[in-house]
Motif scaffolding. Structure first.
Motif, PDB file in Angstrom:
ATOM      1  N   PHE A 167     -27.005  34.384  -5.794  1.00  0.00           N
ATOM      2  CA  PHE A 167     -26.442  34.004  -7.079  1.00  0.00           C
ATOM      3  C   PHE A 167     -27.497  34.168  -8.169  1.00  0.00           C
ATOM      4  CE2 PHE A 167     -25.174  31.460  -3.477  1.00  0.00           C
ATOM      5  CZ  PHE A 167     -23.806  31.687  -3.434  1.00  0.00           C
ATOM      6  N   PRO A 168     -27.064  34.315  -9.421  1.00  0.00           N
ATOM      7  CA  PRO A 168     -28.044  34.464 -10.494  1.00  0.00           C
ATOM      8  C   PRO A 168     -28.871  33.193 -10.723  1.00  0.00           C
ATOM      9  CG  PRO A 168     -25.797  34.476 -11.374  1.00  0.00           C
ATOM     10  CD  PRO A 168     -25.695  34.456  -9.888  1.00  0.00           C
ATOM     11  N   ASP A 169     -28.296  32.043 -10.374  1.00  0.00           N
ATOM     12  CA  ASP A 169     -28.984  30.775 -10.620  1.00  0.00           C
ATOM     13  C   ASP A 169     -28.327  29.676  -9.781  1.00  0.00           C
ATOM     14  OD1 ASP A 169     -26.557  30.163 -11.964  1.00  0.00           O
ATOM     15  OD2 ASP A 169     -27.405  30.824 -13.870  1.00  0.00           O
ATOM     16  N   ASP A 170     -28.859  28.470  -9.923  1.00  0.00           N
ATOM     17  CA  ASP A 170     -28.327  27.352  -9.142  1.00  0.00           C
ATOM     18  C   ASP A 170     -26.913  26.966  -9.569  1.00  0.00           C
ATOM     19  OD1 ASP A 170     -28.792  25.411  -7.017  1.00  0.00           O
ATOM     20  OD2 ASP A 170     -28.649  23.915  -8.623  1.00  0.00           O
ATOM     21  N   VAL A 171     -26.555  27.227 -10.803  1.00  0.00           N
ATOM     22  CA  VAL A 171     -25.195  26.929 -11.268  1.00  0.00           C
ATOM     23  C   VAL A 171     -24.184  27.758 -10.475  1.00  0.00           C
ATOM     24  CG1 VAL A 171     -23.610  27.042 -13.242  1.00  0.00           C
ATOM     25  CG2 VAL A 171     -25.945  26.222 -13.565  1.00  0.00           C
ATOM     26  N   GLY A 172     -24.492  29.045 -10.264  1.00  0.00           N
ATOM     27  CA  GLY A 172     -23.627  29.905  -9.463  1.00  0.00           C
ATOM     28  C   GLY A 172     -23.556  29.459  -8.019  1.00  0.00           C
ATOM     29  N   ARG A 173     -24.701  29.030  -7.492  1.00  0.00           N
ATOM     30  CA  ARG A 173     -24.739  28.539  -6.113  1.00  0.00           C
ATOM     31  C   ARG A 173     -23.889  27.288  -5.967  1.00  0.00           C
ATOM     32  NH1 ARG A 173     -30.517  27.935  -3.534  1.00  0.00           N
ATOM     33  NH2 ARG A 173     -30.818  26.629  -5.364  1.00  0.00           N
ATOM     34  N   MET A 197     -29.946  40.241 -11.535  1.00  0.00           N
ATOM     35  CA  MET A 197     -31.028  39.511 -10.913  1.00  0.00           C
ATOM     36  C   MET A 197     -30.470  38.256 -10.246  1.00  0.00           C
ATOM     37  SD  MET A 197     -34.696  38.872 -12.174  1.00  0.00           S
ATOM     38  CE  MET A 197     -35.797  37.706 -11.486  1.00  0.00           C
ATOM     39  N   VAL A 198     -31.012  37.933  -9.101  1.00  0.00           N
ATOM     40  CA  VAL A 198     -30.613  36.720  -8.389  1.00  0.00           C
ATOM     41  C   VAL A 198     -31.853  35.861  -8.165  1.00  0.00           C
ATOM     42  CG1 VAL A 198     -28.634  37.793  -7.277  1.00  0.00           C
ATOM     43  CG2 VAL A 198     -30.820  37.812  -6.114  1.00  0.00           C
ATOM     44  N   SER A 199     -31.651  34.565  -8.177  1.00  0.00           N
ATOM     45  CA  SER A 199     -32.770  33.660  -7.934  1.00  0.00           C
ATOM     46  C   SER A 199     -32.431  32.569  -6.927  1.00  0.00           C
ATOM     47  CB  SER A 199     -33.220  33.009  -9.247  1.00  0.00           C
ATOM     48  OG  SER A 199     -32.190  32.181  -9.768  1.00  0.00           O
ATOM     49  N   ALA A 200     -31.154  32.403  -6.613  1.00  0.00           N
ATOM     50  CA  ALA A 200     -30.711  31.352  -5.696  1.00  0.00           C
ATOM     51  C   ALA A 200     -29.844  31.974  -4.609  1.00  0.00           C
ATOM     52  CB  ALA A 200     -29.920  30.296  -6.460  1.00  0.00           C
ATOM     53  N   ALA A 201     -29.903  31.390  -3.420  1.00  0.00           N
ATOM     54  CA  ALA A 201     -29.111  31.923  -2.302  1.00  0.00           C
ATOM     55  C   ALA A 201     -28.776  30.815  -1.326  1.00  0.00           C
ATOM     56  CB  ALA A 201     -29.878  33.043  -1.599  1.00  0.00           C
ATOM     57  N   LEU A 202     -27.910  31.170  -0.394  1.00  0.00           N
ATOM     58  CA  LEU A 202     -27.562  30.280   0.712  1.00  0.00           C
ATOM     59  C   LEU A 202     -27.621  31.077   2.007  1.00  0.00           C
ATOM     60  CD1 LEU A 202     -24.358  28.604  -0.773  1.00  0.00           C
ATOM     61  CD2 LEU A 202     -26.545  27.462  -0.367  1.00  0.00           C
ATOM     62  N   LEU A 203     -28.091  30.435   3.050  1.00  0.00           N
ATOM     63  CA  LEU A 203     -28.010  30.991   4.392  1.00  0.00           C
ATOM     64  C   LEU A 203     -27.253  29.968   5.222  1.00  0.00           C
ATOM     65  CD1 LEU A 203     -28.677  33.125   6.497  1.00  0.00           C
ATOM     66  CD2 LEU A 203     -30.804  31.908   6.951  1.00  0.00           C
ATOM     67  N   VAL A 204     -26.104  30.375   5.718  1.00  0.00           N
ATOM     68  CA  VAL A 204     -25.242  29.486   6.500  1.00  0.00           C
ATOM     69  C   VAL A 204     -25.187  30.020   7.924  1.00  0.00           C
ATOM     70  CG1 VAL A 204     -22.911  28.533   6.706  1.00  0.00           C
ATOM     71  CG2 VAL A 204     -23.869  29.018   4.432  1.00  0.00           C
TER      72      VAL A 204
END
Length: 100
Positions: free
Chosen positions: A56-62, A1-8
């Protein structure tokens, strides 16, 4: 499961489009070393517009990714390859389908 992401998003300087594409393709090896980067995509939106989407699974991974080797390499070559600095947008993932 993922809850955080980035779009660059980045815009290649004129004549640097192929070099940006190669840079992004080569970044995959660095991302594969990141256990918390669940999904990663190098994108081409148009002739000179490129991007990265990663989840990412969470903000820590991000946060770990933002402090990692890909981000470091992206910023180190920004003046050489891009019209301006990369636009980095933090996004929340509401739903996803990933390979199991």
């Amino acid at each position: 499961m993922v809850s955080a992401a980035l779009l660059v998003r980045v815009e290649a300087k004129r004549g640097k489009e192929a070099e940006v594409a190669q840079f992004l393709e080569g970044a995959l090896a660095l991302v594969q070393e990141e256990p918390d980067t669940t999904a990663w995509f190098a994108l081409r939106f148009g002739p000179a517009t490129f991007g990265i989407f990663d989840a990412f699974p969470d903000d820590v991974g991000r946060q770990a990714h933002l402090a990692g080797k890909v981000a470091e390499a992206l910023m180190a070559r920004a003046d050489e390859l891009f019209v301006g600095h990369p636009t980095i947008t933090r996004v929340d993932v509401l739903a996803s389908k990933l390979p199991g």
